[in-house]
Design a protein around this motif. Structure first.
Motif, short mmCIF file in Angstrom:
data_model
loop_
_atom_site.label_atom_id
_atom_site.label_comp_id
_atom_site.label_asym_id
_atom_site.label_seq_id
_atom_site.Cartn_x
_atom_site.Cartn_y
_atom_site.Cartn_z
N VAL A 71 0.85 -1.20 0.00
CA VAL A 71 0.00 0.00 0.00
C VAL A 71 0.88 1.25 0.00
O VAL A 71 0.62 2.21 -0.73
CB VAL A 71 -0.94 0.00 1.22
N MET A 72 1.92 1.22 0.81
CA MET A 72 2.83 2.35 0.89
C MET A 72 3.54 2.59 -0.44
O MET A 72 3.71 3.73 -0.88
CB MET A 72 3.85 2.09 1.99
N ALA A 73 3.95 1.51 -1.11
CA ALA A 73 4.65 1.62 -2.39
C ALA A 73 3.73 2.17 -3.48
O ALA A 73 4.10 3.10 -4.20
CB ALA A 73 5.19 0.25 -2.80
N ILE A 78 1.83 6.83 -6.86
CA ILE A 78 0.76 7.74 -7.30
C ILE A 78 1.16 9.19 -7.01
O ILE A 78 1.01 10.07 -7.87
CB ILE A 78 -0.57 7.41 -6.59
N MET A 79 1.69 9.42 -5.82
CA MET A 79 2.12 10.78 -5.46
C MET A 79 3.32 11.22 -6.30
O MET A 79 3.43 12.40 -6.66
CB MET A 79 2.45 10.84 -3.97
N LEU A 80 4.20 10.28 -6.62
CA LEU A 80 5.36 10.61 -7.45
C LEU A 80 4.92 11.04 -8.85
O LEU A 80 5.44 12.02 -9.40
CB LEU A 80 6.29 9.40 -7.56
N LEU A 81 3.95 10.34 -9.42
CA LEU A 81 3.41 10.72 -10.73
C LEU A 81 2.82 12.13 -10.68
O LEU A 81 3.05 12.94 -11.58
CB LEU A 81 2.34 9.72 -11.16
N TYR A 82 2.10 12.41 -9.60
CA TYR A 82 1.53 13.75 -9.43
C TYR A 82 2.63 14.81 -9.35
O TYR A 82 2.52 15.89 -9.95
CB TYR A 82 0.66 13.80 -8.18
N LEU A 83 3.69 14.51 -8.61
CA LEU A 83 4.78 15.47 -8.46
C LEU A 83 5.43 15.80 -9.80
O LEU A 83 5.74 16.97 -10.07
CB LEU A 83 5.84 14.91 -7.51
N HIS A 126 -0.62 6.30 2.55
CA HIS A 126 0.84 6.32 2.70
C HIS A 126 1.23 6.63 4.14
O HIS A 126 2.09 5.96 4.73
CB HIS A 126 1.43 7.36 1.76
N ALA A 127 0.58 7.65 4.71
CA ALA A 127 0.91 8.07 6.07
C ALA A 127 0.53 7.01 7.10
O ALA A 127 1.30 6.71 8.00
CB ALA A 127 0.20 9.39 6.39
N THR A 131 9.76 -3.44 -3.06
CA THR A 131 8.52 -3.98 -2.51
C THR A 131 7.66 -4.63 -3.60
O THR A 131 7.07 -5.70 -3.39
CB THR A 131 7.70 -2.88 -1.81
N LEU A 132 7.60 -3.99 -4.76
CA LEU A 132 6.76 -4.49 -5.86
C LEU A 132 7.46 -5.53 -6.72
O LEU A 132 6.93 -5.94 -7.74
CB LEU A 132 6.28 -3.31 -6.70
#
Length: 223
Positions: A15-17, A22-27, A79-80, A183-184
């Motif tokens: 889940v964290m990965a 997803i957040m990396l793509l947004y960034l 993530h948190a 992880t993946l």
């Protein structure tokens, strides 16, 4: 089954990965959009307006933007929570600190937790500053993001907060991308070097791209 997966350490790491990617793509997308500020107020403000009309007429005004926001909130939350629970699980597994520190651990690895806290606080400030205008200096102007960005980065504290947060982003991405790949199951002896190179390149690109905006305002390139 979902509860069983979530309760497992592997499930939380997955889940964290995924949420991290997803957040990396947004960034990456967000950084590219931010750099449009160097093409002038008209271009940057038009881009900000376009974000609210994506998908029209099928999607109503701002619907697509709100979908993105909801997905991001869920990703940040997942993530948190997974990071916190994994941290607590790790502490319970070894209630006493190691006598000898692991010297091979990188600086990014050792500061991942504090970096996450810094980024969480920054996100709150960033939204209150440039989205709602609650803590904005110089008079927030709705629909004029170019002017609002210039206002923020015309103050020493706005620049300081942003640059420190972006350095934390770089460290977080550098270690986080590598951890997510492991992880993946993407890591292997033949791919590890390429993954490390990609992680370093992404971290450097994002840090430089985001910091370019306040530097542009400070140097007068953006005014």
């Amino acid at each position: 089954m979902a509860r069983t997966v979530w309760d497992s350490t592997v499930g939380k790491k997955t889940v964290m990965a995924v949420s991290g990617l997803i957040m990396l793509l947004y960034l990456v997308v967000h950084m590219i959009g931010n750099l449009k500020i160097f093409f002038g107020a008209g271009e940057f403000n038009h881009y900000a307006h376009w974000l609210r009309t994506v998908g029209e007429p099928f999607m109503h005004y701002e619907w697509t933007l709100w979908v993105v926001r909801v997905v991001l909130v869920l990703a940040v939350g997942a993530h948190a929570v997974s990071a916190y629970q994994l941290s607590r699980r790790d502490i319970k597994a070894r209630p006493t600190k190691y006598v000898h520190k692991k010297t091979r651990a990188s600086y990014a690895t050792r500061t991942m937790r504090w970096g996450g806290v810094i980024l969480a606080l920054f996100i709150v400030w960033h939204v209150l500053d440039l989205t709602t205008g609650t803590v904005h200096s110089g008079g927030f102007e709705s629909g004029k993001p170019y002017q609002n960005v210039v206002d923020t980065f015309s103050t020493w504290y706005g620049n300081t907060l942003y640059i420190v947060a972006m350095l934390a982003v770089g460290l977080h991405v550098r270690h986080g991308f590598w951890s997510a790949a492991q992880t993946l199951g993407a890591g292997s002896r033949t791919r590890d070097r390429a993954l490390k190179t990609t992680a370093n390149a992404l971290a450097l690109l994002l840090t430089a791209g985001f910091i370019a905006v306040p530097v542009g305002v400070m140097t007068g390139v953006v005014s």
